[in-house]
Write an enzyme that holds these catalytic residues in place. Structure first.
Site, PDB file in Angstrom:
ATOM      1  N   SER A 201      29.451  47.376  36.252  1.00  0.00           N
ATOM      2  CA  SER A 201      29.239  46.667  37.589  1.00  0.00           C
ATOM      3  C   SER A 201      28.199  45.626  37.600  1.00  0.00           C
ATOM      4  CB  SER A 201      28.731  47.556  38.622  1.00  0.00           C
ATOM      5  OG  SER A 201      29.878  48.757  38.809  1.00  0.00           O
TER       6      SER A 201
ATOM      7  N   GLU B 136      22.992  59.763  44.190  1.00  0.00           N
ATOM      8  CA  GLU B 136      21.867  60.607  43.933  1.00  0.00           C
ATOM      9  C   GLU B 136      21.489  60.971  45.271  1.00  0.00           C
ATOM     10  OE1 GLU B 136      21.982  57.854  42.419  1.00  0.00           O
ATOM     11  OE2 GLU B 136      23.063  58.450  40.641  1.00  0.00           O
TER      12      GLU B 136
ATOM     13  N   SER C 290      27.491  56.239  34.480  1.00  0.00           N
ATOM     14  CA  SER C 290      28.232  55.764  33.073  1.00  0.00           C
ATOM     15  C   SER C 290      27.422  55.818  32.051  1.00  0.00           C
ATOM     16  CB  SER C 290      28.800  54.289  33.378  1.00  0.00           C
ATOM     17  OG  SER C 290      27.970  53.603  33.370  1.00  0.00           O
TER      18      SER C 290
ATOM     19  N   ASN D   5      19.821  48.150  42.844  1.00  0.00           N
ATOM     20  CA  ASN D   5      19.202  48.769  44.109  1.00  0.00           C
ATOM     21  C   ASN D   5      18.125  49.570  43.805  1.00  0.00           C
ATOM     22  OD1 ASN D   5      22.034  50.018  43.455  1.00  0.00           O
ATOM     23  ND2 ASN D   5      20.472  51.632  44.225  1.00  0.00           N
TER      24      ASN D   5
END
Length: 272
Positions: free
Chosen positions: A39, A193, A212, A235
């Site tokens: 990503s 999470e 991943s 983030n």
């Protein structure tokens, strides 16, 4: 897609079948390096070398079209500035997609069967270190696999002492000596999470959390590949920032960091 879709129930034979398909389709007998772009990282694919060919991942035996926004759908082959042949997977299969472990690591095993000796794994992740603002790239120095899964079968005892190559990390530091290092913790996902899980990851020694990479690294080490891991902090992990987590935030962090990621990847690939 299961390994049965490749014509083989043996995952390693399925990888050899896929490698043979790629060699024939692209006219590239073997590769030296493989990169998996996670990503936020796909913007760097255009600067990695002279294009030699590409194919849709969904057309390669054993692969499926990536389902996650921010991942590309092609496998590209380029010749790097160092003269190496590199295969670039612009997307990956995630464990949370529910297809089992074998599809998750099929790309790694295919790269190994195609001749790769070096694997570069990238991802977008949540950061536990408040000094690492979104857009920070962190070298993975080690990992903690909390998925409860492994790509290994039976009594296959693989040494994971140096899961992420010290030599390759030293090369990356030569390209950018500001890169910090951290421990990546993989959760199963696809839910983000909880704050309590993030605190647990920190107590265990983790610096980064994501969904991943660790299973791919295990398969790569079984195949004898040297692994370099790079995480883009997209983030602050849950409970450490002021906002709810959203995948659009991940995508935006990747877009914002695009030029830096492209330059960093190009520089690193140029010295591998």
């Amino acid at each position: 897609m299961s390994t049965a879709a490749t014509g083989s129930t043996d995952p390693k034979q399925a990888a050899r079948d896929a490698a043979g398909f790629l060699a024939d389709t692209l006219g590239v007998a073997s590769i030296d390096i493989a990169l998996v772009l996670g990503s936020g990282w796909s913007s760097g694919a255009d600067q990695l070398g002279e294009p030699l060919g590409q194919v849709a991942l969904g057309d390669v035996p054993g692969f499926s079209k990536p389902v996650v926004s921010g991942h590309g759908g092609e496998l590209r082959v380029v010749r790097t500035t160092a003269g190496k042949v590199a295969a670039i997977f612009t997307g990956r299969t995630h464990y949370y997609e529910g297809r089992g472990v074998e599809p998750v690591v099929h790309g790694v095993r295919t790269a190994a069967a195609w001749g790769a000796a070096t694997l570069v794994l990238t991802n977008g992740c949540g950061g536990l270190n408040p000094a690492w603002a979104p857009g920070t790239v962190v070298l993975i120095g080690d990992h903690i696999n909390l998925t409860g899964a492994t790509p290994l079968r039976g009594a296959t005892f693989i040494d994971m002492t140096e899961a992420y190559s010290r030599r390759l990390r030293a090369l990356a530091h030569r390209v950018d000596d500001s890169l910090p290092e951290g421990v990546y913790v993989q959760f199963s996902g696809p839910q983000y999470e909880t704050p309590a899980e993030v605190r647990m990851a920190g107590a265990l020694g983790g610096d980064l959390v994501g969904m991943s990479t660790t299973l791919e690294t295990i398969a790569a080490r079984e195949a004898g590949l040297e692994v370099l891991g790079l995480s883009l902090v997209t983030n602050a992990a849950a409970g450490l920032g002021g906002a709810d987590l959203d995948h659009t935030e991940v995508l935006q962090a990747g877009r914002d960091a695009g030029p830096r990621l492209a330059g960093l990847l190009s520089g690193i690939v140029g010295v591998l």
